[in-house]
Design an enzyme around this catalytic site. Structure first.
Site, mmCIF file in Angstrom:
data_model
loop_
_atom_site.group_PDB
_atom_site.id
_atom_site.type_symbol
_atom_site.label_atom_id
_atom_site.label_comp_id
_atom_site.label_asym_id
_atom_site.label_seq_id
_atom_site.Cartn_x
_atom_site.Cartn_y
_atom_site.Cartn_z
ATOM 1 N N ALA A 67 -4.660 -6.681 -1.394
ATOM 2 C CA ALA A 67 -3.734 -7.680 -1.952
ATOM 3 C C ALA A 67 -2.287 -7.194 -1.871
ATOM 4 C CB ALA A 67 -4.118 -7.974 -3.401
ATOM 5 N N ASP B 183 13.427 3.448 10.279
ATOM 6 C CA ASP B 183 12.743 2.439 11.096
ATOM 7 C C ASP B 183 11.852 3.207 12.058
ATOM 8 O OD1 ASP B 183 11.921 0.607 12.974
ATOM 9 O OD2 ASP B 183 13.911 -0.280 13.277
ATOM 10 N N TYR C 181 -2.802 -6.343 16.783
ATOM 11 C CA TYR C 181 -3.023 -5.542 15.564
ATOM 12 C C TYR C 181 -4.314 -4.735 15.710
ATOM 13 C CZ TYR C 181 -3.311 -4.594 10.491
ATOM 14 O OH TYR C 181 -3.379 -3.994 9.244
ATOM 15 N N ILE D 18 0.837 -1.206 0.000
ATOM 16 C CA ILE D 18 0.000 0.000 0.000
ATOM 17 C C ILE D 18 0.872 1.256 0.000
ATOM 18 C CG2 ILE D 18 -1.652 1.322 1.400
ATOM 19 C CD1 ILE D 18 -2.864 -1.379 2.311
ATOM 20 N N LYS E 239 -4.587 -0.625 15.857
ATOM 21 C CA LYS E 239 -5.309 0.160 14.838
ATOM 22 C C LYS E 239 -6.414 1.004 15.474
ATOM 23 C CE LYS E 239 -2.937 -1.148 11.217
ATOM 24 N NZ LYS E 239 -2.067 -0.192 10.499
ATOM 25 N N ASP F 21 11.805 3.323 4.324
ATOM 26 C CA ASP F 21 11.483 1.943 4.688
ATOM 27 C C ASP F 21 12.663 1.336 5.445
ATOM 28 O OD1 ASP F 21 9.086 0.032 3.199
ATOM 29 O OD2 ASP F 21 10.626 -1.013 4.358
HETATM 30 N N1 LIG Z 1 -2.916 -5.434 3.335
HETATM 31 C C1 LIG Z 1 -4.043 -5.237 4.018
HETATM 32 O O1 LIG Z 1 -5.017 -6.016 3.875
HETATM 33 C C2 LIG Z 1 -4.183 -4.068 4.951
HETATM 34 C C3 LIG Z 1 -5.469 -3.756 5.396
HETATM 35 C C4 LIG Z 1 -5.629 -2.687 6.269
HETATM 36 C C5 LIG Z 1 -4.543 -1.953 6.665
HETATM 37 N N2 LIG Z 1 -3.305 -2.285 6.219
HETATM 38 C C6 LIG Z 1 -2.189 -1.449 6.686
HETATM 39 O O2 LIG Z 1 -1.546 -0.865 5.569
HETATM 40 C C7 LIG Z 1 -0.178 -0.599 5.891
HETATM 41 C C8 LIG Z 1 0.710 -1.186 4.794
HETATM 42 O O3 LIG Z 1 0.516 -2.600 4.765
HETATM 43 P P1 LIG Z 1 0.804 -3.497 3.479
HETATM 44 O O4 LIG Z 1 -0.348 -4.408 3.355
HETATM 45 O O5 LIG Z 1 1.226 -2.641 2.351
HETATM 46 O O6 LIG Z 1 2.032 -4.333 4.070
HETATM 47 P P2 LIG Z 1 3.411 -4.801 3.366
HETATM 48 O O7 LIG Z 1 3.941 -5.853 4.285
HETATM 49 O O8 LIG Z 1 3.181 -5.119 1.936
HETATM 50 O O9 LIG Z 1 4.318 -3.494 3.441
HETATM 51 C C9 LIG Z 1 4.688 -2.942 4.691
HETATM 52 C C10 LIG Z 1 5.969 -2.125 4.517
HETATM 53 O O10 LIG Z 1 6.295 -1.571 5.799
HETATM 54 C C11 LIG Z 1 7.707 -1.760 6.009
HETATM 55 N N3 LIG Z 1 7.977 -1.791 7.458
HETATM 56 C C12 LIG Z 1 7.681 -2.764 8.354
HETATM 57 N N4 LIG Z 1 8.133 -2.442 9.565
HETATM 58 C C13 LIG Z 1 8.725 -1.225 9.445
HETATM 59 C C14 LIG Z 1 9.380 -0.347 10.357
HETATM 60 N N5 LIG Z 1 9.567 -0.687 11.640
HETATM 61 N N6 LIG Z 1 9.828 0.847 9.886
HETATM 62 C C15 LIG Z 1 9.675 1.178 8.586
HETATM 63 N N7 LIG Z 1 9.090 0.389 7.677
HETATM 64 C C16 LIG Z 1 8.613 -0.799 8.103
HETATM 65 C C17 LIG Z 1 8.033 -3.076 5.317
HETATM 66 O O11 LIG Z 1 9.429 -3.185 5.039
HETATM 67 C C18 LIG Z 1 7.175 -2.967 4.060
HETATM 68 O O12 LIG Z 1 7.844 -2.299 3.013
HETATM 69 C C19 LIG Z 1 0.049 -1.218 7.271
HETATM 70 O O13 LIG Z 1 -0.058 -0.222 8.252
HETATM 71 C C20 LIG Z 1 -1.076 -2.218 7.397
HETATM 72 O O14 LIG Z 1 -1.402 -2.490 8.729
HETATM 73 C C21 LIG Z 1 -3.095 -3.318 5.365
#
Ligand SMILES: NC(=O)c1ccc[n+]([C@@H]2O[C@H](COP(=O)([O-])OP(=O)(O)OC[C@H]3O[C@@H](n4cnc5c(N)ncnc54)[C@H](O)[C@@H]3O)[C@@H](O)[C@H]2O)c1
Length: 249
Positions: free
Chosen positions: A188, A64, A154, A24, A158, A43
């Site tokens: 996805a 981080d 989680y 995302i 949130k 990242d």
């Molecule tokens: N995928 C879903 O269904 C979904 C739904 C609702 C909310 N979200 C939220 O969307 C956001 C992005 O999720 P995604 O699905 O793209 O996940 P993803 O795992 O595809 O990407 C997450 C990114 O965050 C980075 N990351 C992790 N820990 C980190 C840290 N300590 N410092 C900096 N970067 C860090 C990872 O390296 C990765 O690039 C998250 O907050 C997630 O909770 C996702």
């Protein structure tokens, strides 16, 4: 140009996306860039951040969100941003009675404390400049406990992001800084890969989503562009849900 349409433009604005290398965050970085912003892709994953930044013509930066000293240093170096997207997040699944405290703390550290750290470190310069837009990525899990997978830390994190968003919005409204969140439904990305491979979870996810499918990350990104832009100039303290109808049921 039709009056008002240019308010969606991010021309001349500087943005930083945490966790912007993948999923995302990557889609949001691309959409902000397409709308005219200069984007910093930050990242943990340096190689992926560099690759994403190269694709977008942006800058890559190691950040981080669980390292307050590191975030403080980067924020001081970066100066005032127009847009901060707090996107970095992780998930942990396990029954509440069994989850190890270290997993609880790890999820809270990234998903809640990480957002507070980045929002206040980068927000300081926004407040001083009297302008800016902060967009945090929450989840439908901040509204309702999703089913059937247990993920107490989680969900709690949130829910915390939602009230953190409203609290910062109230504090910073008079300073010209808007603070909002997006609550995506199942999307996805790599985060949902494990769940998508388990039919006993995935079929329930689809059944409970009226649109009957996951979101594409681009479908979350357009909402981030809106919230970041001047088109949302009177929007603050809101959690905008983008979930294919999941929480409508
Ligand atoms: N995928 C879903 O269904 C979904 C739904 C609702 C909310 N979200 C939220 O969307 C956001 C992005 O999720 P995604 O699905 O793209 O996940 P993803 O795992 O595809 O990407 C997450 C990114 O965050 C980075 N990351 C992790 N820990 C980190 C840290 N300590 N410092 C900096 N970067 C860090 C990872 O390296 C990765 O690039 C998250 O907050 C997630 O909770 C996702």
């Amino acid at each position: 140009m039709v009056k008002g349409i240019d308010r969606f433009s991010l021309d001349g604005k500087r943005a930083l996306v945490t966790g912007g290398a993948n999923g995302i965050g990557k889609a949001i970085a691309a959409a902000l860039s397409a709308a005219g912003a200069r984007v910093i892709v930050s990242d943990l994953d340096d190689a992926a951040a560099r690759a994403t930044a190269a694709e977008l013509g942006g800058e890559a930066l190691h950040l981080d969100v669980t390292d307050p000293g590191g975030v403080e240093a980067v924020a001081a170096e970066t100066g005032a941003l127009d847009i901060l997207v707090n996107n970095a997040g992780i998930v942990h699944n396990g029954p509440a009675v069994e989850i190890a405290m270290e997993d609880w703390h790890r999820v809270l550290d990234v998903n809640l404390t990480g957002i507070f750290t980045t929002a206040r470190c980068f927000g300081r310069a926004m407040v001083a400049a009297g302008k800016g837009s902060v967009v945090s990525i929450s989840s439908i899990c901040g509204h309702v406990p999703v089913w059937p997978q247990p993920q107490i830390a989680y969900n709690a994190a949130k829910a915390g992001v939602n009230l953190l968003t409203k609290s910062l919005a109230a504090e910073w409204a008079a300073c010209g800084v808007r603070v909002n969140a997006i609550a995506p439904g199942y999307t996805a990305t790599d985060l949902t890969l494990a769940g998508r491979s388990k039919p006993e979870w995935f079929n329930v996810w689809l059944e409970r989503t009226p649109m009957g499918r996951l979101a594409d990350p681009d479908e979350i990104a357009g909402v981030a562009v809106f919230l970041a832009s001047d088109a949302a100039s009177y929007v603050t303290g809101t959690v905008l849900t983008v979930d294919g109808g999941y929480t409508a049921l």
